[in-house]
Design a protein around this motif. Structure first.
Motif, mmCIF file in Angstrom:
data_model
loop_
_atom_site.group_PDB
_atom_site.id
_atom_site.type_symbol
_atom_site.label_atom_id
_atom_site.label_comp_id
_atom_site.label_asym_id
_atom_site.label_seq_id
_atom_site.Cartn_x
_atom_site.Cartn_y
_atom_site.Cartn_z
ATOM 1 N N SER A 1 0.817 -1.222 0.000
ATOM 2 C CA SER A 1 0.000 0.000 0.000
ATOM 3 C C SER A 1 0.850 1.272 0.000
ATOM 4 O O SER A 1 0.406 2.303 -0.493
ATOM 5 N N LEU A 2 2.071 1.207 0.539
ATOM 6 C CA LEU A 2 2.921 2.418 0.530
ATOM 7 C C LEU A 2 3.353 2.745 -0.903
ATOM 8 O O LEU A 2 3.273 3.909 -1.339
ATOM 9 N N ASP B 1 8.710 -5.233 5.169
ATOM 10 C CA ASP B 1 7.792 -4.525 6.079
ATOM 11 C C ASP B 1 7.056 -5.547 6.938
ATOM 12 O O ASP B 1 7.135 -6.752 6.670
ATOM 13 N N ASP C 1 2.348 -14.274 7.259
ATOM 14 C CA ASP C 1 1.032 -13.648 7.062
ATOM 15 C C ASP C 1 1.092 -12.152 7.347
ATOM 16 O O ASP C 1 0.280 -11.382 6.828
HETATM 17 N N1 UDP Z 1 -0.380 -6.390 7.075
HETATM 18 C C1 UDP Z 1 -1.001 -7.288 7.938
HETATM 19 N N2 UDP Z 1 -2.344 -7.187 8.125
HETATM 20 C C2 UDP Z 1 -3.119 -6.262 7.517
HETATM 21 C C3 UDP Z 1 -2.497 -5.340 6.638
HETATM 22 C C4 UDP Z 1 -1.121 -5.437 6.439
HETATM 23 O O1 UDP Z 1 -0.343 -8.136 8.528
HETATM 24 O O2 UDP Z 1 -4.333 -6.225 7.760
HETATM 25 C C5 UDP Z 1 1.077 -6.465 6.860
HETATM 26 C C6 UDP Z 1 1.430 -6.939 5.468
HETATM 27 O O3 UDP Z 1 1.629 -8.334 5.453
HETATM 28 C C7 UDP Z 1 2.710 -6.211 5.184
HETATM 29 C C8 UDP Z 1 2.590 -4.912 5.989
HETATM 30 O O4 UDP Z 1 1.595 -5.157 6.971
HETATM 31 O O5 UDP Z 1 3.816 -6.935 5.671
HETATM 32 C C9 UDP Z 1 2.212 -3.711 5.153
HETATM 33 O O6 UDP Z 1 1.070 -4.001 4.407
HETATM 34 P P1 UDP Z 1 0.498 -2.941 3.355
HETATM 35 O O7 UDP Z 1 0.039 -1.725 4.083
HETATM 36 O O8 UDP Z 1 1.497 -2.753 2.286
HETATM 37 O O9 UDP Z 1 -0.847 -3.584 2.826
HETATM 38 P P2 UDP Z 1 -1.120 -4.690 1.721
HETATM 39 O O10 UDP Z 1 -0.377 -4.326 0.501
HETATM 40 O O11 UDP Z 1 -0.672 -5.963 2.359
HETATM 41 O O12 UDP Z 1 -2.616 -4.625 1.578
#
Ligand code: UDP
Length: 239
Positions: free
Chosen positions: A100-101, A175, A197
């Motif tokens: 998401s970043l 991350d 996860d």
């Molecule tokens: N993540 C998580 N639970 C969530 C959302 C994210 O464990 O409900 C973790 C995800 O696995 C990653 C990090 O947080 O390692 C950042 O996730 P991101 O914000 O990039 O979201 P995504 O692309 O996974 O939707």
């Protein structure tokens, strides 16, 4: 200790009450979800693997002085943890742009950040876990400012410990997401799981993804990726 009634069933775990005050019984499931529950599936053996992976990371953190909820692994899929009241903030630490970043900032996935950053998301399925800042946290009364500072510092310390450990295993910690909770004594400690996860792990040389992105993005070999993480961090792969 006896396992009593179920307190809560989440997407990847069940939490049970126990006969001992202050302790909970966790059961890790094979169920996998992504995109706020829109995508659902099962990863054979995930419960066993995440139970062990999380136990290894949480034990390492405890050794390094990061107090957390882990007490003991008691079976393939089960572990005992301290009972906490979860603070509804998902604390994300990032070393490399991804997910998401990368999308929010229009950055290419894989771009190294000059320093680790911490983000907060409001843990609320109905709202789809929106990103929030210190002011939103104060507005919602999720935690005090001084507790949030402690949480941020803990998150950065955890990042250093895990990064260093994983580097020795030829893994990059891209991350990860943490959750914190308040014990019956009122202490804020790290809770929840640390597993593929909830983290992004890339192979240091090939940059191959060894985490839930394989499930999210239909990359295949999901189970094999989790097994590889378990193998590299010194667990048993008999699943
Ligand atoms: N993540 C998580 N639970 C969530 C959302 C994210 O464990 O409900 C973790 C995800 O696995 C990653 C990090 O947080 O390692 C950042 O996730 P991101 O914000 O990039 O979201 P995504 O692309 O996974 O939707």
């Amino acid at each position: 200790m006896e396992k009593l009634e179920m307190l809560y069933e989440g997407k990847a775990k069940k939490v049970f009450k126990t006969s001992e005050s202050g302790k909970c019984w966790i059961e890790y499931k094979d169920d996998a979800t992504a995109f706020n529950g829109e995508k659902k599936g099962k990863i054979a053996g995930k419960g066993t693997m995440n139970n062990e992976i999380s136990a290894i990371f949480l034990s390492l953190l405890k050794e390094k002085g990061v107090n957390n909820h882990f007490v003991q692994r008691i079976s393939g899929t089960e572990q005992i943890v301290l009972q906490v009241e979860i603070i509804p903030i998902e604390v994300v630490v990032r070393n490399i742009a991804a997910g998401s970043l990368a999308k929010r900032l229009g950055w290419e996935e894989g771009k190294e950040l000059p320093q680790a950053i911490v983000e907060y998301y409001y843990k609320n399925d109905e709202l789809g876990d929106p990103i929030i800042n210190n002011d939103h946290i104060a507005l919602l009364g999720l935690t005090s400012e001084s507790d949030l500072t402690k949480i941020r510092n803990q998150a950065l310390k955890i990042n250093k410990i895990l990064q260093e450990f994983l580097k020795m295993k030829d893994l990059i910690l891209v991350d990860f997401k943490l959750e914190f909770g308040k014990t019956l004594e009122g202490e804020i400690i790290l809770a929840d799981e640390i597993s593929p996860d909830t983290c992004r792990f890339w192979d240091a040389s090939t940059k191959e993804k060894l985490d839930k992105d394989r499930f999210r993005r239909d990359l295949g070999n999901v189970k094999e990726a989790y097994q590889e993480i378990l193998r590299r961090i010194g667990g048993t792969v008999g699943v």
